[in-house]
Scaffold this active site. Structure first.
Site, PDB file in Angstrom:
ATOM      1  N   SER A 196     -26.329  22.569  20.829  1.00 45.07           N
ATOM      2  CA  SER A 196     -24.947  22.920  21.141  1.00 45.07           C
ATOM      3  C   SER A 196     -24.644  22.510  22.574  1.00 45.07           C
ATOM      4  O   SER A 196     -25.480  21.955  23.273  1.00 45.07           O
ATOM      5  CB  SER A 196     -24.726  24.421  20.979  1.00 45.07           C
ATOM      6  OG  SER A 196     -25.383  25.104  22.029  1.00 45.07           O
ATOM      7  N   LYS A 197     -23.430  22.818  22.981  1.00 49.25           N
ATOM      8  CA  LYS A 197     -22.943  22.467  24.321  1.00 49.25           C
ATOM      9  C   LYS A 197     -23.885  22.894  25.446  1.00 49.25           C
ATOM     10  O   LYS A 197     -24.002  22.213  26.441  1.00 49.25           O
ATOM     11  CB  LYS A 197     -21.645  23.215  24.565  1.00 49.25           C
ATOM     12  CG  LYS A 197     -20.356  22.648  24.467  1.00 49.25           C
ATOM     13  CD  LYS A 197     -19.517  21.657  24.819  1.00 49.25           C
ATOM     14  CE  LYS A 197     -19.339  21.333  26.261  1.00 49.25           C
ATOM     15  NZ  LYS A 197     -18.941  20.023  26.470  1.00 49.25           N
ATOM     16  N   ARG A 198     -24.508  24.071  25.252  1.00 52.70           N
ATOM     17  CA  ARG A 198     -25.279  24.550  26.398  1.00 52.70           C
ATOM     18  C   ARG A 198     -26.517  23.690  26.663  1.00 52.70           C
ATOM     19  O   ARG A 198     -27.173  23.849  27.685  1.00 52.70           O
ATOM     20  CB  ARG A 198     -25.630  26.043  26.244  1.00 52.70           C
ATOM     21  CG  ARG A 198     -26.635  26.323  25.234  1.00 52.70           C
ATOM     22  CD  ARG A 198     -27.241  27.670  25.209  1.00 52.70           C
ATOM     23  NE  ARG A 198     -28.130  27.537  24.064  1.00 52.70           N
ATOM     24  CZ  ARG A 198     -27.848  27.981  22.871  1.00 52.70           C
ATOM     25  NH1 ARG A 198     -26.814  28.708  22.671  1.00 52.70           N
ATOM     26  NH2 ARG A 198     -28.652  27.732  21.868  1.00 52.70           N
TER      27      ARG A 198
ATOM     28  N   GLU B 122     -19.057  12.608  25.429  1.00 50.12           N
ATOM     29  CA  GLU B 122     -19.656  13.143  26.655  1.00 50.12           C
ATOM     30  C   GLU B 122     -20.792  12.248  27.150  1.00 50.12           C
ATOM     31  O   GLU B 122     -20.986  12.097  28.355  1.00 50.12           O
ATOM     32  CB  GLU B 122     -20.164  14.568  26.419  1.00 50.12           C
ATOM     33  CG  GLU B 122     -19.036  15.562  26.370  1.00 50.12           C
ATOM     34  CD  GLU B 122     -19.497  16.912  25.845  1.00 50.12           C
ATOM     35  OE1 GLU B 122     -19.140  17.914  26.470  1.00 50.12           O
ATOM     36  OE2 GLU B 122     -20.215  16.968  24.831  1.00 50.12           O
TER      37      GLU B 122
END
Ligand code: GLU
Length: 456
Positions: free
Chosen positions: A234-236, A244
């Site tokens: 995920s993003k974290r 990105e």
């Protein structure tokens, strides 16, 4: 499912356009593309846009844009699943006529009641030809539906536990598993390669395909991607989408190399591979079963290796377009000269500009760097350095190295006590390309000006 030169191979990437293309989706696209390119087969792009709210033109464009950036070109499509809905409806009618699907007005509550009465077996409805009834596929009572998965081996799903599942809503809208199966059949897909999360849908799609009398493709469900901490990606964990990765300054070729290794590897564990080599060596049957780990630090390292290998002109082009996206434009020749001294130092395109900006702009203002490296004892050294620089001829990196090294040795100084103050004086910061290269690239005049300003 050996893909080596079999130009009958037809694979597809079938994203639902819900936003950015995530890393897992990009890996799925890449594996399909590698299979097509490695076999001389066909790579089909199908946009699964039946969710009309989320499938905005912008979301579709984001997917196409990400694929283009990754340089994964498709041979057919993009097809719109939504635009194929009449085909799906025709298939539903055919299934009803053949008696393998039926209209059933049962509500969710009716289904629950039926199950309570039948010991929680898979729901079997009673055909009732009423207006607005959903359409269900008749599932055999006995036996099992076996998904022959290239990665997991055979996976069995007992039919008795499978509901007669809905293939069209009461208003006639075809449902997902029906649409996918019809599209795969009509597009002649030979190999379905997709994420593990779809495995539970596969027996339903196989049942639809069999009911339609269509060939069942080979399946390969790819293991999930996790972050280095073992949790679902995920993003974290850093960059989570292709967009990105692009903005962070990775090269598409490095990203392809890294993504290819998320679940797959060669017999001899080769790490760095050109795309030609990936195409040559990729085999879907060598994809492992356990979840793969996306570790951005490894990608950075790999990207740095690709950056170093780039011919200087290509490197300069890549840096130019990266900084242009941030609104920075500088002359091509000056940029190329700057890139020449930074090429070994940066792992991403985003790291290049901070290293070379001192050649195009006044030094940045970093009070911490000044405090640490422009103390009185440093200024003393810097005065000596200034005298050396004023006389060095020719003002090039090898000569600068020779003279400055001699200066450091004569005075019995630590190199760092001389070069860091000089670096801070000319760049404002403590990081730059090699100090001799940096001074030479800046030129005598500007270097002396900046040293004088620091001495003030
Ligand atoms: N549309 C699905 C998704 O985006 C993929 C379905 C498939 O590959 O069969 O996850």
């Amino acid at each position: 499912m050996s893909t080596a030169s079999n130009d009958n191979v037809r694979v597809r990437f079938a994203p639902s356009p819900t936003g950015a293309l995530h890393i897992g989706g990009a890996r799925t696209a890449l594996y399909n593309w590698l299979m097509a390119r490695g076999s001389g087969g066909t790579f089909v792009l199908r946009i699964e846009d039946t969710d009309r709210e989320r499938s905005t033109p912008e979301n579709v464009e984001q997917i196409l844009d990400a694929l283009r950036w990754l340089e994964l070109d498709w041979d057919e499509g993009p097809y719109s699943q939504f635009e194929r809905r009449e085909r799906h409806k025709e298939a539903i009618e055919r299934l009803i006529e053949a008696g393998v699907a039926y209209r059933d007005p049962a509500t969710a509550e009716d289904v629950r009641a039926w199950k309570a009465e039948h010991g929680n077996r898979g729901y079997r409805g009673t055909p009732k030809d009423v207006e607005g009834a959903a359409v269900r596929l008749r599932v055999p009572d006995d036996g099992e539906t076996v998904v022959e998965d290239v990665i997991r081996g055979p996976v069995s799903f007992p039919n008795a536990a499978q509901d007669d599942f809905v293939i069209a809503r009461g208003d006639g809208t075809p449902l997902y598993n029906l649409a996918v199966a019809v599209d795969d059949a009509e597009m002649g897909i030979t190999d379905v390669v997709r994420g593990d999360e779809h495995l539970s849908n596969t027996p339903k799609q196989v049942l639809v395909l069999r009911a339609l009398g269509a060939d069942v493709p080979r399946y390969a469900h790819l293991p999930l991607l996790h972050g280095p901490d073992g949790k679902k990606l995920s993003k974290r964990h850093g960059a989570a989408s292709v967009q990105e990765l692009r903005d962070a300054g990775y090269l598409p070729e490095a990203v392809r190399n890294y993504l290819a290794l998320l679940g797959w590897g060669t017999e001899d564990d080769t790490t760095l591979m050109s795309t030609e080599e990936l195409i040559e060596r990729f085999r879907i049957e060598r994809v492992g079963r356990s979840s793969a780990i996306f570790d951005e630090r490894k990608l950075r390292w790999m990207n740095g290796r690709f950056m170093r290998e780039l011919p200087l002109d290509e490197y300069t082009d890549a840096v130019a377009s990266h900084i242009a996206a941030e609104g920075i434009e500088v002359g091509r020749d000056a940029l190329k000269a700057a890139c020449a001294i930074a090429q070994d130092k940066a792992q991403t395109l985003a790291e290049v500009w901070p290293l070379i900006r001192f050649l195009f702009e006044p030094p940045v203002d970093d009070p911490k760097a000044r405090e640490k490296f422009l103390k009185p004892e440093h200024l003393e050294n810097l005065r000596g350095v200034r005298a050396v620089l004023a006389e060095t001829e020719p003002f090039d990196a090898p000569t600068l190295e020779e003279r400055l090294t001699a200066f450091v040795e004569e005075r019995g100084l630590k190199p760092k006590a001389v070069y860091q103050p000089l670096r801070v004086a000319i760049t404002g910061t403590t990081v730059s390309p090699g100090i001799f290269d940096s001074v030479a690239a800046l030129g005598r005049e500007r270097t002396l000006e900046r040293v004088d300003a620091a001495l003030d």
